[in-house]
Design a protein around this motif. Structure first.
Motif, PDB file in Angstrom:
ATOM      1  N   UNK A  33       2.962   7.274   7.179  1.00 52.63           N
ATOM      2  CA  UNK A  33       2.470   7.958   5.986  1.00 52.63           C
ATOM      3  C   UNK A  33       2.615   7.089   4.761  1.00 52.63           C
ATOM      4  N   UNK A  34       2.384   7.699   3.593  1.00 48.35           N
ATOM      5  CA  UNK A  34       2.492   6.997   2.321  1.00 48.35           C
ATOM      6  C   UNK A  34       3.619   7.607   1.504  1.00 48.35           C
ATOM      7  N   UNK A  44      -7.598   9.537  13.404  1.00 49.23           N
ATOM      8  CA  UNK A  44      -7.193   8.154  13.224  1.00 49.23           C
ATOM      9  C   UNK A  44      -8.227   7.223  13.837  1.00 49.23           C
ATOM     10  N   UNK A  45      -8.405   6.071  13.213  1.00 52.42           N
ATOM     11  CA  UNK A  45      -9.290   5.039  13.734  1.00 52.42           C
ATOM     12  C   UNK A  45      -8.488   3.749  13.873  1.00 52.42           C
ATOM     13  N   UNK A  46      -9.019   2.814  14.661  1.00 49.94           N
ATOM     14  CA  UNK A  46      -8.251   1.605  14.943  1.00 49.94           C
ATOM     15  C   UNK A  46      -8.602   0.424  14.048  1.00 49.94           C
ATOM     16  N   UNK A  47      -9.442   0.645  13.040  1.00 44.68           N
ATOM     17  CA  UNK A  47      -9.941  -0.447  12.210  1.00 44.68           C
ATOM     18  C   UNK A  47      -8.820  -1.290  11.615  1.00 44.68           C
ATOM     19  N   UNK A  48      -7.803  -0.649  11.062  1.00 45.99           N
ATOM     20  CA  UNK A  48      -6.741  -1.385  10.375  1.00 45.99           C
ATOM     21  C   UNK A  48      -5.418  -1.373  11.143  1.00 45.99           C
ATOM     22  N   UNK A  49      -5.464  -1.004  12.408  1.00 42.58           N
ATOM     23  CA  UNK A  49      -4.253  -1.015  13.207  1.00 42.58           C
ATOM     24  C   UNK A  49      -3.890  -2.451  13.610  1.00 42.58           C
ATOM     25  N   UNK A  50      -2.663  -2.610  14.106  1.00 41.47           N
ATOM     26  CA  UNK A  50      -2.171  -3.919  14.535  1.00 41.47           C
ATOM     27  C   UNK A  50      -1.585  -3.770  15.943  1.00 41.47           C
ATOM     28  N   UNK A  54       0.817  -1.212   0.000  1.00 44.55           N
ATOM     29  CA  UNK A  54       0.000   0.000   0.000  1.00 44.55           C
ATOM     30  C   UNK A  54       0.852   1.264   0.000  1.00 44.55           C
ATOM     31  N   UNK A  55       2.178   1.095  -0.132  1.00 44.89           N
ATOM     32  CA  UNK A  55       3.056   2.258  -0.225  1.00 44.89           C
ATOM     33  C   UNK A  55       3.344   2.948   1.088  1.00 44.89           C
ATOM     34  N   UNK A  56       2.966   2.336   2.219  1.00 46.87           N
ATOM     35  CA  UNK A  56       3.220   2.972   3.512  1.00 46.87           C
ATOM     36  C   UNK A  56       4.717   3.148   3.761  1.00 46.87           C
ATOM     37  N   UNK A  68      -4.085   5.474   5.576  1.00 41.78           N
ATOM     38  CA  UNK A  68      -4.986   4.357   5.296  1.00 41.78           C
ATOM     39  C   UNK A  68      -5.934   4.068   6.466  1.00 41.78           C
ATOM     40  N   UNK A  69      -5.595   4.538   7.667  1.00 45.65           N
ATOM     41  CA  UNK A  69      -6.429   4.292   8.848  1.00 45.65           C
ATOM     42  C   UNK A  69      -6.979   5.610   9.386  1.00 45.65           C
ATOM     43  N   UNK A  70      -7.553   6.382   8.483  1.00 48.26           N
ATOM     44  CA  UNK A  70      -8.015   7.726   8.824  1.00 48.26           C
ATOM     45  C   UNK A  70      -9.421   7.908   8.272  1.00 48.26           C
ATOM     46  N   UNK A  71     -10.310   8.467   9.068  1.00 49.87           N
ATOM     47  CA  UNK A  71     -11.692   8.658   8.604  1.00 49.87           C
ATOM     48  C   UNK A  71     -11.948  10.062   8.075  1.00 49.87           C
ATOM     49  N   UNK A  72     -10.880  10.829   7.894  1.00 49.28           N
ATOM     50  CA  UNK A  72     -10.999  12.196   7.417  1.00 49.28           C
ATOM     51  C   UNK A  72     -10.899  13.221   8.513  1.00 49.28           C
ATOM     52  N   UNK A  73     -11.159  12.805   9.741  1.00 52.30           N
ATOM     53  CA  UNK A  73     -11.076  13.710  10.886  1.00 52.30           C
ATOM     54  C   UNK A  73     -10.028  13.259  11.901  1.00 52.30           C
TER      55      UNK A  73
END
Length: 675
Positions: A407-408, A424-430, A357-359, A417-422
């Motif tokens: 970042x990318x 950070x969210x934990x959806x794709x964290x590890x 994903x280019x991170x 990639x783990x950002x909802x626009x406002x």
């Protein structure tokens, strides 16, 4: 290395994520040379022998089909190909003349200035094979594709001479530095340079039709005037040279050219553009070209010494096939990084997560890569850790666990990639993955360097992450680990191992800082967890993939650090039992990652093999990986994710994680057993 190995792709010019060009065919002249993303980055090589022209590299016409076309002259016979860590060597023959072409990128790990220098050599050696003399000229060019992202972009070019070096330059008309980020992208700012030392040259900057001119006449008229801006797709501009070797007989003739790339600014680091490390003392690209040319003989000799060191150690540890895998991966691993300095003058060694994903500075990409750097320059591991420590202290980072990335590429301005626009969210964290990785990496590099300053500066973060592992690591909840392509998994036994070892690593760090009581407390807790782990994970002749899933299994690759770091938290019989089971589950191209699917990871396969107590078992586990690289029909740089039944790449290529396969050269003595 011997010529019994057919790499899926062959490294040619390999410096960083943008300046990395490969051959993706069995024969150097069967296809265009290509950027690691597979986009054409063309080079062409031809040779005039006694008035007849032969081809040895690339395609004469842009977009030409594979293999011979009417546009091409006859091809020389490719006699051999060999790949060592720093050099790729091709040998050709035709009309009584032998030609050896060597591509060397001097990524010497103990010389950061040289490792960072964006310059790669192509050396031509011609010699008689029939005891007669011959008149020889070599044609070489590179295309405008090297400095654009897409072929509809316009380029300009110019030339100059410095002392006895002809320098040709090409770059986009619009110089929008650091203008975009992403994965399947190529650089479209800065300039590509072709440097040609010495006389007897006819350097030129022309449309690609100049190739036909040489193919037909055996010569090219000199032309180094500045050009009118034009799209690469319209005329495929090239910069090149004709090297006149004169009469070649018993003694070989040798000439080299240099390809260099000045990217102006390399990355943006939390909204600050940073230059490459090689510019730290104010050097210009002309300076490094001059240094590269004048230092050629010494640099090539140093590269040969390093190659011999790596190959000898690898052959001793795992045989010739293991040495060939390490030789193929070395340049790729470094070329997936960029070396820069932060505002404090400390190094940052930032990876790009290529074809994923280019991170940037991805923690679970750094983690598998570190064996190579622990061996050859552990300072670079500290350069991987610093960006994560810095990001973890920013207000944006709201979690108690370690971040996945910063970042990318090349814009390191925070996770995207783990950002909802406002926020950070934990959806794709590890969470457990990255906490364990940071603790293990910090302990490993501190012990190898016998320098705990970086750990000392960040003990507050390390403590937070160790406590997170204590709370959640014994029996992980449903979450991603580094093998995120397999989906989320609860009760992951291999992830639990990482948590336990991470806690043990924190105890090691505490001990080194004189905090003995705290160290004993954390080590005791880690030991108790390891005992509990064995009971919960055990299933007859192996250990489960998930604590609650009977009949399952997985590669317990994280276990390798228990012995290497001298933690000894887990019973030796666990490793012995697991390796025996892995060999039972082996398919044609290796042991799968786990019981769910038939794919595997190259890095983890070698880590699992390193659990073996015998060289025989280690070799038996990694031999199918060699078979995969040698036989796969997917022609891309060394992948770390493929099918063990069909030998096909699943995803990922050109990734730094292949540094992990050097783990077979690590041993506990490296980590200061006197502590």
């Amino acid at each position: 290395m011997k010529n019994n190995f057919r790499p899926a792709a062959v490294p040619l010019v390999t410096v960083d994520p943008y300046f990395s060009v490969w051959s993706m065919s069995d024969n150097l002249m069967y296809d265009h040379t290509r950027h690691w993303t597979t986009a054409p980055n063309g080079m062409v090589g031809m040779i005039n022998i006694d008035g007849k022209v032969w081809k040895f590299m690339g395609r004469l016409e842009p977009g030409a089909k594979l293999y011979e076309t009417k546009a091409d002259p006859d091809g020389m016979e490719q006699k051999s190909l060999s790949v060592s860590p720093l050099t790729t060597t091709y040998v050709f023959e035709a009309a009584g003349v032998g030609l050896t072409v060597k591509f060397t990128t001097p990524l010497l790990p103990d010389d950061l200035q040289l490792l960072s220098r964006p310059a790669s050599y192509i050396n031509f050696s011609v010699y008689s094979t029939d005891n007669r003399t011959h008149q020889v000229k070599i044609y070489f060019d590179v295309t405008g594709e090297w400095c654009v992202n897409t072929a509809d972009q316009k380029v300009v070019w110019s030339g100059e001479r410095h002392a006895d070096i002809e320098i040709l330059r090409m770059g986009t008309e619009e110089q929008k530095v650091l203008n975009r980020s992403g994965d399947d992208l190529r650089i479209d700012w800065g300039h590509l340079y072709l440097a040609v030392p010495g006389s007897s040259t006819s350097s030129f900057m022309k449309p690609y039709t100049v190739r036909k001119e040489f193919a037909g006449t055996g010569t090219v008229k000199r032309d180094i005037e500045s050009c009118i801006p034009g799209k690469v797709s319209d005329s495929m501009p090239v910069i090149g040279t004709v090297l006149d070797f004169g009469t070649v007989g018993e003694h070989p003739g040798n000439r080299f050219v240099l390809l260099a790339y000045d990217d102006v600014f390399s990355i943006e680091y939390f909204n600050r553009p940073l230059k490459a490390y090689w510019k730290k003392d104010g050097l210009t690209v002309q300076d490094i070209i001059a240094q590269a040319v004048s230092g050629f003989d010494k640099i090539i000799a140093r590269c040969a010494q390093f190659d011999e060191k790596v190959i000898t150690a690898a052959t001793r540890a795992g045989g010739e096939k293991y040495a060939q895998l390490l030789a193929l991966s070395y340049r790729q691993v470094i070329a997936a990084h960029k070396l820069v300095l932060d505002e404090k003058g400390e190094i940052l060694f930032i990876s790009k997560e290529c074809f994923s994903n280019g991170c940037m500075a991805t923690v679970d990409v750094s983690y598998p890569s570190i064996p190579m750097f622990l061996l050859y320059n552990p300072e670079l591991v500290e350069g991987m850790l610093r960006p994560i420590f810095e990001y973890s202290r920013k207000e944006e980072w709201i979690f108690d666990f370690a971040p996945h990335d910063i970042g990318t590429y090349p814009l390191a301005n925070g996770q995207k990639y783990s950002h909802d626009g406002k926020k950070l969210i934990d959806t794709y964290q590890m969470p457990l993955e990255e906490c364990g990785n940071m603790l293990i990496m910090t302990a490993a590099v501190s012990l190898v360097r016998d320098d705990f300053q970086l750990a000392r500066e960040n003990m507050d973060l390390l403590e937070k992450w160790a406590n997170y592992l204590l709370e959640y690591g014994m029996d992980p909840g449903e979450q991603l680990c580094t093998d995120d392509f397999a989906g989320k998994l609860a009760h992951n036994t291999n992830l639990s191992i990482k948590a336990i070892i991470g806690i043990g690593c924190y105890a090691l760090l505490l001990s080194q800082m004189g905090r003995k009581a705290e160290s004993s407390e954390y080590m005791q807790k880690a030991g108790e967890m390891a005992i509990k782990w064995e009971v919960m994970a055990s299933e007859e002749d192996h250990y489960k993939l998930a604590f609650d899933t009977a009949g399952s299994w997985s590669l317990k690759y994280n276990l390798v650090w228990d012995k290497l770091l001298g933690l000894n938290l887990f019973d030796d019989k666990i490793r012995e039992k697991e390796v025996a089971y892995y060999l039972k589950k082996q398919n044609k191209y290796g042991t799968p990652l786990d019981s769910r699917r038939a794919f595997t990871k190259s890095d983890w396969l070698v880590w699992a093999a390193s659990l073996a107590s015998s060289k025989e078992d280690f070799v038996n586990m990694i031999s199918p990986l060699w078979d995969f690289v040698n036989e796969t029909s997917i022609r891309t740089p060394f992948t770390d994710f493929y099918g063990t039944l069909d030998g096909l790449q699943r995803e990922f290529q050109h990734r730094s994680v292949l540094g992990g396969i050097f783990i077979g050269l690590l041993n506990p003595a490296l980590f200061n057993p006197m502590r």
